[in-house]
Design a protein around this motif. Sequence first.
Motif, PDB file in Angstrom:
ATOM      1  N   MET C   1      -6.321  10.584  -2.523  1.00 37.85           N
ATOM      2  CA  MET C   1      -6.599   9.834  -3.509  1.00 37.85           C
ATOM      3  C   MET C   1      -7.984   9.267  -3.163  1.00 37.85           C
ATOM      4  SD  MET C   1      -4.476   8.723  -5.552  1.00 37.85           S
ATOM      5  CE  MET C   1      -4.366  10.613  -5.656  1.00 37.85           C
ATOM      6  N   LYS C   2      -8.885   9.158  -4.240  1.00 39.83           N
ATOM      7  CA  LYS C   2     -10.336   8.976  -4.321  1.00 39.83           C
ATOM      8  C   LYS C   2     -10.562   7.588  -3.256  1.00 39.83           C
ATOM      9  CE  LYS C   2     -12.772   8.122  -7.893  1.00 39.83           C
ATOM     10  NZ  LYS C   2     -13.281   8.907  -9.256  1.00 39.83           N
ATOM     11  N   GLY C   3     -11.381   7.648  -2.249  1.00 40.84           N
ATOM     12  CA  GLY C   3     -11.460   6.427  -1.445  1.00 40.84           C
ATOM     13  C   GLY C   3     -10.711   6.278  -0.140  1.00 40.84           C
ATOM     14  N   VAL C   4      -9.662   7.047  -0.237  1.00 39.67           N
ATOM     15  CA  VAL C   4      -8.869   7.172   1.073  1.00 39.67           C
ATOM     16  C   VAL C   4      -9.617   7.733   2.174  1.00 39.67           C
ATOM     17  CG1 VAL C   4      -6.621   7.927   2.147  1.00 39.67           C
ATOM     18  CG2 VAL C   4      -6.626   7.240  -0.215  1.00 39.67           C
ATOM     19  N   LEU C   5      -9.395   7.045   3.451  1.00 44.58           N
ATOM     20  CA  LEU C   5     -10.061   7.890   4.674  1.00 44.58           C
ATOM     21  C   LEU C   5      -8.919   8.406   5.651  1.00 44.58           C
ATOM     22  CD1 LEU C   5     -11.806   4.360   5.379  1.00 44.58           C
ATOM     23  CD2 LEU C   5     -12.980   6.194   3.989  1.00 44.58           C
ATOM     24  N   ASN C   6      -9.772   9.312   5.976  1.00 42.29           N
ATOM     25  CA  ASN C   6      -9.012  10.164   7.129  1.00 42.29           C
ATOM     26  C   ASN C   6      -9.231   9.521   8.373  1.00 42.29           C
ATOM     27  OD1 ASN C   6     -11.177  11.688   8.132  1.00 42.29           O
ATOM     28  ND2 ASN C   6     -10.828  13.137   6.443  1.00 42.29           N
ATOM     29  N   LYS C   7      -8.568  10.406   9.346  1.00 39.57           N
ATOM     30  CA  LYS C   7      -8.631   9.757  10.871  1.00 39.57           C
ATOM     31  C   LYS C   7     -10.416  10.097  11.323  1.00 39.57           C
ATOM     32  CE  LYS C   7      -6.764  11.111  15.310  1.00 39.57           C
ATOM     33  NZ  LYS C   7      -5.908  12.216  16.011  1.00 39.57           N
ATOM     34  N   MET C  21      -5.117   6.729   8.536  1.00 38.10           N
ATOM     35  CA  MET C  21      -5.347   6.712   7.181  1.00 38.10           C
ATOM     36  C   MET C  21      -5.792   5.408   7.142  1.00 38.10           C
ATOM     37  SD  MET C  21      -3.074   7.186   3.532  1.00 38.10           S
ATOM     38  CE  MET C  21      -3.114   9.146   3.537  1.00 38.10           C
ATOM     39  N   GLY C  22      -6.850   5.288   6.040  1.00 35.50           N
ATOM     40  CA  GLY C  22      -7.417   3.996   5.748  1.00 35.50           C
ATOM     41  C   GLY C  22      -7.576   3.808   4.332  1.00 35.50           C
ATOM     42  N   LEU C  23      -7.577   2.922   3.708  1.00 36.35           N
ATOM     43  CA  LEU C  23      -7.649   2.431   2.396  1.00 36.35           C
ATOM     44  C   LEU C  23      -8.441   1.145   2.143  1.00 36.35           C
ATOM     45  CD1 LEU C  23      -6.599   3.047  -0.449  1.00 36.35           C
ATOM     46  CD2 LEU C  23      -4.553   1.954  -0.245  1.00 36.35           C
ATOM     47  N   PRO C  24      -9.482   1.610   1.783  1.00 30.62           N
ATOM     48  CA  PRO C  24     -10.725   0.534   1.361  1.00 30.62           C
ATOM     49  C   PRO C  24     -10.435  -0.321   0.327  1.00 30.62           C
ATOM     50  CG  PRO C  24     -11.834   2.502   1.924  1.00 30.62           C
ATOM     51  CD  PRO C  24     -10.202   2.887   1.700  1.00 30.62           C
ATOM     52  N   THR C  91      -7.186  -1.266   4.909  1.00 28.58           N
ATOM     53  CA  THR C  91      -5.787  -1.062   5.502  1.00 28.58           C
ATOM     54  C   THR C  91      -5.678   0.230   6.233  1.00 28.58           C
ATOM     55  OG1 THR C  91      -5.133  -2.402   3.257  1.00 28.58           O
ATOM     56  CG2 THR C  91      -3.567  -1.156   4.788  1.00 28.58           C
ATOM     57  N   LEU C  92      -5.355   0.004   7.191  1.00 29.83           N
ATOM     58  CA  LEU C  92      -5.150   0.971   8.147  1.00 29.83           C
ATOM     59  C   LEU C  92      -3.827   1.393   8.632  1.00 29.83           C
ATOM     60  CD1 LEU C  92      -8.000  -0.223  10.591  1.00 29.83           C
ATOM     61  CD2 LEU C  92      -8.262   1.709   9.116  1.00 29.83           C
ATOM     62  N   CYS C  93      -3.298   2.528   9.089  1.00 27.71           N
ATOM     63  CA  CYS C  93      -1.929   2.720   9.469  1.00 27.71           C
ATOM     64  C   CYS C  93      -2.023   4.106  10.552  1.00 27.71           C
ATOM     65  CB  CYS C  93      -0.869   3.091   8.347  1.00 27.71           C
ATOM     66  SG  CYS C  93      -1.114   4.788   7.552  1.00 27.71           S
ATOM     67  N   ARG C  94      -1.240   4.180  11.476  1.00 28.78           N
ATOM     68  CA  ARG C  94      -0.601   5.475  12.196  1.00 28.78           C
ATOM     69  C   ARG C  94       0.646   5.178  12.586  1.00 28.78           C
ATOM     70  NH1 ARG C  94      -1.412   3.870  17.929  1.00 28.78           N
ATOM     71  NH2 ARG C  94      -1.378   6.364  18.442  1.00 28.78           N
ATOM     72  N   ILE C  95       1.110   6.430  13.124  1.00 29.21           N
ATOM     73  CA  ILE C  95       2.409   6.489  13.588  1.00 29.21           C
ATOM     74  C   ILE C  95       2.266   6.393  15.167  1.00 29.21           C
ATOM     75  CG2 ILE C  95       4.486   7.912  13.920  1.00 29.21           C
ATOM     76  CD1 ILE C  95       3.884   9.132  11.163  1.00 29.21           C
ATOM     77  N   SER C  96       2.901   5.463  15.719  1.00 25.01           N
ATOM     78  CA  SER C  96       2.620   5.097  16.950  1.00 25.01           C
ATOM     79  C   SER C  96       3.749   5.450  18.040  1.00 25.01           C
ATOM     80  CB  SER C  96       2.322   3.596  17.333  1.00 25.01           C
ATOM     81  OG  SER C  96       3.512   2.766  16.773  1.00 25.01           O
ATOM     82  N   ARG C  97       4.926   5.645  17.477  1.00 25.46           N
ATOM     83  CA  ARG C  97       6.135   5.822  18.358  1.00 25.46           C
ATOM     84  C   ARG C  97       6.914   6.696  17.751  1.00 25.46           C
ATOM     85  NH1 ARG C  97      11.219   4.774  18.669  1.00 25.46           N
ATOM     86  NH2 ARG C  97      10.962   3.958  16.497  1.00 25.46           N
TER      87      ARG C  97
END
Lengths: 153, 153, 153, 153
Positions: C1-7, C21-24, C91-97
């Motif tokens: 998607m346009k605007g979605v940020l990678n690591k 992933m980040g979504l401004p 908005t940020l996310c990552r798989i932590s466990r």
Amino acid sequence: MKGVLNKDQIAALGIAGGWTMGLPDFVRYGDLDTYNHVNNKVYHAWFENIRVLYVRSLGVDFEASMEIKPVVRSASIIFNAPMFQDEEYITLCRISRLGRTSFTIDYAVWVAGVLRVTGDSVMVMVNADASAAVPVPDNLREIMITHDGAKTE
Amino acid sequence: MKGVLNKDQIAALGIAGGWTMGLPDFVRYGDLDTYNHVNNKVYHAWFENIRVLYVRSLGVDFEASMEIKPVVRSASIIFNAPMFQDEEYITLCRISRLGRTSFTIDYAVWVAGVLRVTGDSVMVMVNADASAAVPVPDNLREIMITHDGAKTE
Amino acid sequence: MKGVLNKDQIAALGIAGGWTMGLPDFVRYGDLDTYNHVNNKVYHAWFENIRVLYVRSLGVDFEASMEIKPVVRSASIIFNAPMFQDEEYITLCRISRLGRTSFTIDYAVWVAGVLRVTGDSVMVMVNADASAAVPVPDNLREIMITHDGAKTE
Amino acid sequence: MKGVLNKDQIAALGIAGGWTMGLPDFVRYGDLDTYNHVNNKVYHAWFENIRVLYVRSLGVDFEASMEIKPVVRSASIIFNAPMFQDEEYITLCRISRLGRTSFTIDYAVWVAGVLRVTGDSVMVMVNADASAAVPVPDNLREIMITHDGAKTE
């Protein structure tokens, strides 16, 4: 559903207009916006909820894969007066107009004798992939005319 | 509100757990997502709605300008089983824990004897501009302990 | 998607934490509630939206009929500070466990260097009718460990 | 707001119609309903969000206590074609009609050259307690006519 009113129960409450389904409820916190009144979008949610209940009660299946299903083509709404937290209301609907491939559902939000909000949506019957309009089936036409008093064109 | 259940009415339905408010309802179309089941966010809406009703019933005013008001500090939720259109349920809440400036509200969605979803939120009492935590007032402490059976720390 | 940020793009903005992933976006009117701040439920919507984007980016199909799919088992959220109309955030996310059949996704809402809200959800991989947990597939385990830095148990 | 398009930027994209504000975005999971397409109510949310941005950009304050403020009197919407997850779109608006105490805002959702959904809402300027309609102030009339090309009655 528990609490859903039929045509006779609505009339017995003194609510005029030949409405064929009513759903009593009260305004929740989540219905409010920054004005402390019910947000405009919420009325569309109420109308959608009762529409699905009513059209399903006519035997129409809303599954996406169905061969014949109704889709919303257009909608309109009039905001007569605001609503506030805790207010008890009845969302009402009836099928008011019947065409060859389309029909119109009228909606209202009734509070103690006054219609705070009214609206309608034009529904079109379409085929499975929604590529073409199809005639409203005869058994539905019969109900819409005799039970709802829908005007034919 | 019409239909809201108190502690005794909840117990009379055989619902264990000392819940102090219950709100019976059924799943509407608008509660569903692409899985045809109730969307996860909707449970948060149900919990918020009953929280506002319950805390207001304790005499707490939620107006933004109030000198003392509760705000949500954190929340958690466990999804035990999905819910589907038309299912009748009761949203339940009670205050389970009482600290000096905070308290915990427990929530559940009860369907025919089973808790489909449970959750809780930690509320903090703050001053008018939410710049500082303030002690839970004594009259609220009394209700939380005697009526809700909240555990003190 | 346009605007979605990678690591890498997230790290380049000076945002610590290994988010993948980040979504401004910015706060819209519809995100607000009676307090004129972003309603608590809205953060759950933001987390859900980025979760679906991210898990799909890993090659997971969310179709209800899939043989293996992730479902949300539980979730938690901490509200550190309110948000207001027009504020720009990521908005940020990552798989932590990573467990045998489950994994945890962490979320945050970042505004100008501060995490206003943080949360996580525990996802369980289940079979087509969600009747049993199934192991996280090896190709996903590999990504979760090497790309997200998920801690294994 | 970052990303909001003005009249010239919209025209430069080849979008006809004299739209005066555009808000580019893409469809999120939370916009979908059981049909896997964008729910009808969501378009109303998009229209509301851009309306608030645009009317505020004209210098109108939406605070409930303002002496003069616009309220929605009625709205209509036409659904031309469905929208699906990930689709990029631009929500558009412009003031198309100007009366003495009311004005009409037109809306559209543009996707790659096609208007998937169009709508409008009639706004009425009212006094602080919304008890009476008041004339649209001259400075707003000026902007609506010269910038938006609103037709006067």
